[in-house]
Design a protein around this motif. Structure first.
Motif, short mmCIF file in Angstrom:
data_model
loop_
_atom_site.label_atom_id
_atom_site.label_comp_id
_atom_site.label_asym_id
_atom_site.label_seq_id
_atom_site.Cartn_x
_atom_site.Cartn_y
_atom_site.Cartn_z
N LEU A 1 0.82 -1.21 0.00
CA LEU A 1 0.00 0.00 0.00
C LEU A 1 0.86 1.26 0.00
CD1 LEU A 1 -2.87 -0.98 2.46
CD2 LEU A 1 -3.12 -0.38 0.06
N GLN A 2 1.96 1.21 0.73
CA GLN A 2 2.86 2.37 0.74
C GLN A 2 3.48 2.58 -0.64
OE1 GLN A 2 3.28 4.49 3.28
NE2 GLN A 2 4.48 5.71 1.85
N VAL A 3 3.76 1.47 -1.34
CA VAL A 3 4.29 1.57 -2.70
C VAL A 3 3.27 2.24 -3.62
CG1 VAL A 3 5.03 0.25 -4.71
CG2 VAL A 3 5.84 -0.40 -2.44
N VAL A 4 1.99 1.85 -3.51
CA VAL A 4 0.94 2.44 -4.34
C VAL A 4 0.85 3.94 -4.08
CG1 VAL A 4 -1.54 2.48 -4.79
CG2 VAL A 4 -0.38 0.30 -4.49
N GLY B 1 3.18 5.93 -2.90
CA GLY B 1 4.40 6.59 -3.38
C GLY B 1 4.41 6.77 -4.88
N PHE B 2 4.03 5.73 -5.63
CA PHE B 2 4.02 5.84 -7.09
C PHE B 2 2.94 6.80 -7.57
CE2 PHE B 2 6.58 1.91 -7.25
CZ PHE B 2 7.50 2.29 -8.21
N ALA B 3 1.79 6.85 -6.90
CA ALA B 3 0.76 7.80 -7.27
C ALA B 3 1.26 9.24 -7.09
CB ALA B 3 -0.50 7.57 -6.45
N GLU B 4 1.97 9.50 -6.00
CA GLU B 4 2.53 10.83 -5.77
C GLU B 4 3.59 11.16 -6.81
OE1 GLU B 4 3.90 10.62 -1.78
OE2 GLU B 4 1.93 11.08 -0.89
N GLU C 1 -5.61 10.97 -8.11
CA GLU C 1 -5.98 11.40 -6.76
C GLU C 1 -6.84 10.34 -6.07
OE1 GLU C 1 -7.85 15.16 -7.21
OE2 GLU C 1 -5.97 16.27 -7.44
N ARG C 2 -7.71 9.67 -6.84
CA ARG C 2 -8.55 8.63 -6.26
C ARG C 2 -7.70 7.43 -5.82
NH1 ARG C 2 -14.03 7.49 -6.31
NH2 ARG C 2 -14.34 5.91 -4.69
N ILE C 3 -6.69 7.08 -6.64
CA ILE C 3 -5.77 5.99 -6.26
C ILE C 3 -5.07 6.33 -4.96
CG2 ILE C 3 -3.63 4.80 -6.89
CD1 ILE C 3 -4.55 5.02 -9.82
#
Length: 394
Positions: A180-183, A185-188, A207-209
């Motif tokens: 979840l932290q990876v998701v 981080g990659f979204a940011e 933003e929703r991700i």
């Protein structure tokens, strides 16, 4: 022969009171009254013994019930349990049942027929011998010992099963936290690198991700904390920390969730530097996440959430307020209990498992502080956290 006959249901509630002769002055009651109450407050225990024995054996004869309602200080009750319920004949003296039944046959033949089986009751029950009583007590003690051993075994099995469940829950939550932290981080990273090249729909998807991943990470953190609490292993890693900086950083992160509902988060912190706080920053971060996510969840679209940090006399005070739907008084008392799910849904249908505020309370009390809620329907909610800035025992 003066006396009374009571007819009751199987639970001992009075249906009717029939007077024989002049009746028994003082022995009165309304239908539906438990019959032990009719004999007066000082006689309830004796009347309950009568009721218990009658339910067990089906019949009783001349059972004495001490009562101040009678000049002699005692009533003598004979009765039985049949298909219709209970029927009790109350006389002033032992052995008065035959005379009472004789008069009753003229007044109420049907009631007399219900009492007729009592004519065959043996007046004096056999008194058990001392040896028989000793044997019965020995048997009861042996049975009690067997039950205690079975209970101890069941408790041990339950404790082992609960420990295994907590361990599994902790492992699952821990393994979920990293991806979840990876998701997040990659979204940011995508949002930053593609800034200016994204269409409005694509930016909204990113933003929703990020928003959903942050929300899920909060839930995973709560699951880990619950497993630790239930296993008695919630430990605080205290270190000197800048509480104001922690609050600013947390508010900045939760603005992502707030923007999804067009909610504004207003932050107020002292302009002067606060003393370094001896806290567990990760746990305080989790505390703020839970309070802010709740405030956002229960606020209407376009609303405001206010976060205020202050310091007074070596203690920090943190307030999180919203203008949402508020909490009914009946639910406030259970608010900080585990799995305490109120009847409220979020303003856009968001649900909850009821762990966040329980974990908040555990974190605050672990730091030697306290948390209180002030809320009412229609005027929103305010959660106030009071923490010592230096180490303190809970």
């Amino acid at each position: 022969m003066d006396g009374s006959v009571l007819t009751c249901d199987h639970d001992g509630r009075l249906r009717a009171l029939h007077r024989v002769g002049a009746g028994l002055p003082g022995l009165t009651g309304k239908p539906g009254t438990p019959f032990p109450v009719l004999f007066g407050p000082d006689a309830v225990a004796g009347a309950l013994d009568l009721f218990s024995g009658l339910r067990k054996s089906g019949q009783t004869l001349d059972h004495p019930v001490p009562s101040r309602l009678d000049p002699a200080g005692v009533f003598h009750v004979s009765g039985l349990s049949d298909a219709e319920g209970l029927v009790l004949a109350v006389a002033r003296a032992p052995g008065g049942l035959p005379a009472l039944m004789e008069e009753l046959e003229a007044l109420n033949p049907r009631l007399a027929r219900r009492l007729a089986p009592l004519r065959s009751v043996v007046p004096e029950p056999e008194v058990p011998t001392v040896d028989a009583l000793f044997d019965e007590m020995t048997l009861l003690n042996n049975e009690l010992a067997n039950v205690q051993r079975a209970l101890a075994k069941a408790n041990a099995e339950l404790a082992a099963s609960n420990e295994q469940k907590n361990r599994l829950m902790g492992m699952l939550a821990h393994d979920l936290r990293t991806p979840l932290q990876v998701v997040v981080g990659f979204a940011e990273m995508l949002e930053q690198r593609l800034d200016g090249r994204l269409e409005a729909t694509e930016r909204a998807c990113l933003e929703r991700i990020r928003e959903s991943s942050l929300s899920m990470r909060h839930m995973v953190e709560d699951a880990l904390s619950l497993a630790a609490l239930q296993a008695g292993r919630l430990r605080l890693a205290r270190r000197p920390s800048d509480l104001a900086a922690l609050v600013r950083r947390n508010v900045s992160m939760n603005r992502v969730l707030a923007e999804g509902k067009s909610i504004t988060i207003e932050l107020s912190v002292p302009e002067h530097p606060l003393p370094m706080a001896d806290i567990d920053p990760a746990k305080l971060d989790q505390l703020l996440n839970n309070l802010l996510s709740n405030a956002i969840k229960y606020s209407d679209r376009g609303g405001r959430v206010r976060v205020a940090l202050s310091e007074d006399g070596g203690r920090a005070r943190l307030r999180v307020s919203d203008d949402g739907r508020g909490i009914p008084p009946a639910e406030l008392a259970q608010l900080f209990q585990p799995f305490s799910r109120t009847g409220r849904l979020g303003t856009e249908g968001e649900g909850t498992v009821g762990l966040g505020l329980y974990i908040c309370r555990s974190i605050v009390e672990g730091h030697g502080g306290r948390i209180i809620a002030d809320s009412a329907p229609g005027r929103g909610s305010t959660f106030t956290v009071d923490l010592p800035l230096t180490a303190s025992s809970p």
